[in-house]
Design a protein around this motif. Sequence first.
Motif, mmCIF file in Angstrom:
data_model
loop_
_atom_site.group_PDB
_atom_site.id
_atom_site.type_symbol
_atom_site.label_atom_id
_atom_site.label_comp_id
_atom_site.label_asym_id
_atom_site.label_seq_id
_atom_site.Cartn_x
_atom_site.Cartn_y
_atom_site.Cartn_z
ATOM 1 N N ARG A 1 23.166 7.976 13.725
ATOM 2 C CA ARG A 1 22.219 9.105 13.076
ATOM 3 C C ARG A 1 23.065 10.530 13.086
ATOM 4 N N GLU A 2 22.290 11.178 12.371
ATOM 5 C CA GLU A 2 22.910 12.539 12.098
ATOM 6 C C GLU A 2 23.323 13.365 13.584
ATOM 7 N N GLU B 1 17.953 8.002 7.298
ATOM 8 C CA GLU B 1 18.085 8.246 8.818
ATOM 9 C C GLU B 1 19.543 7.774 9.483
ATOM 10 N N VAL B 2 20.055 6.700 8.756
ATOM 11 C CA VAL B 2 21.263 6.113 9.509
ATOM 12 C C VAL B 2 22.351 5.834 8.457
ATOM 13 N N ASP C 1 23.850 1.735 14.577
ATOM 14 C CA ASP C 1 23.061 2.723 13.556
ATOM 15 C C ASP C 1 23.821 3.914 14.106
#
Length: 146
Positions: free
Chosen positions: A113-114, A79-80, A111
């Motif tokens: 993310r997309e 996820e990251v 972090d």
Amino acid sequence: MKKPVTAKKVGATEANEASPSKLIDSRIKELGDWRGDMLKRIRALMREADPDVVEAWKWRGVPVWEHDGIICTGETYKEVVKLTFAKGAALDDPSGLFNSSLDGNVRRAIDIREGEKINEKALKALIRAAVELNASKAKKAAKRPG
């Protein structure tokens, strides 16, 4: 014929035979998605912020950027993409980039993310600050009598 070295789960022997830069290239290619694109962009920003940055490959598959010590790691998860700054707790972060590992006494992480955009100017400033901190600690260590 020797099997090609891939970045995923590379062992110590293979890591010693391939350069860290080639292993990072392989990791970016293997990911083949937004995480690879993000790691590639982070790598470029790292080089822009510090042309003398050294790439390393540690802990069986983690890209690491160093200059007088570790600046940060570039871990990739489902996820990251996580940038962990080794001495992040000692760095000023006026733009609030750190959003993970905030309770530790030493490290701080970002972090990503997309679909998230990076504040590139702030990230490069943070990288430069980490390099300066490492350099100041290296100078202090060099001055200590042996």
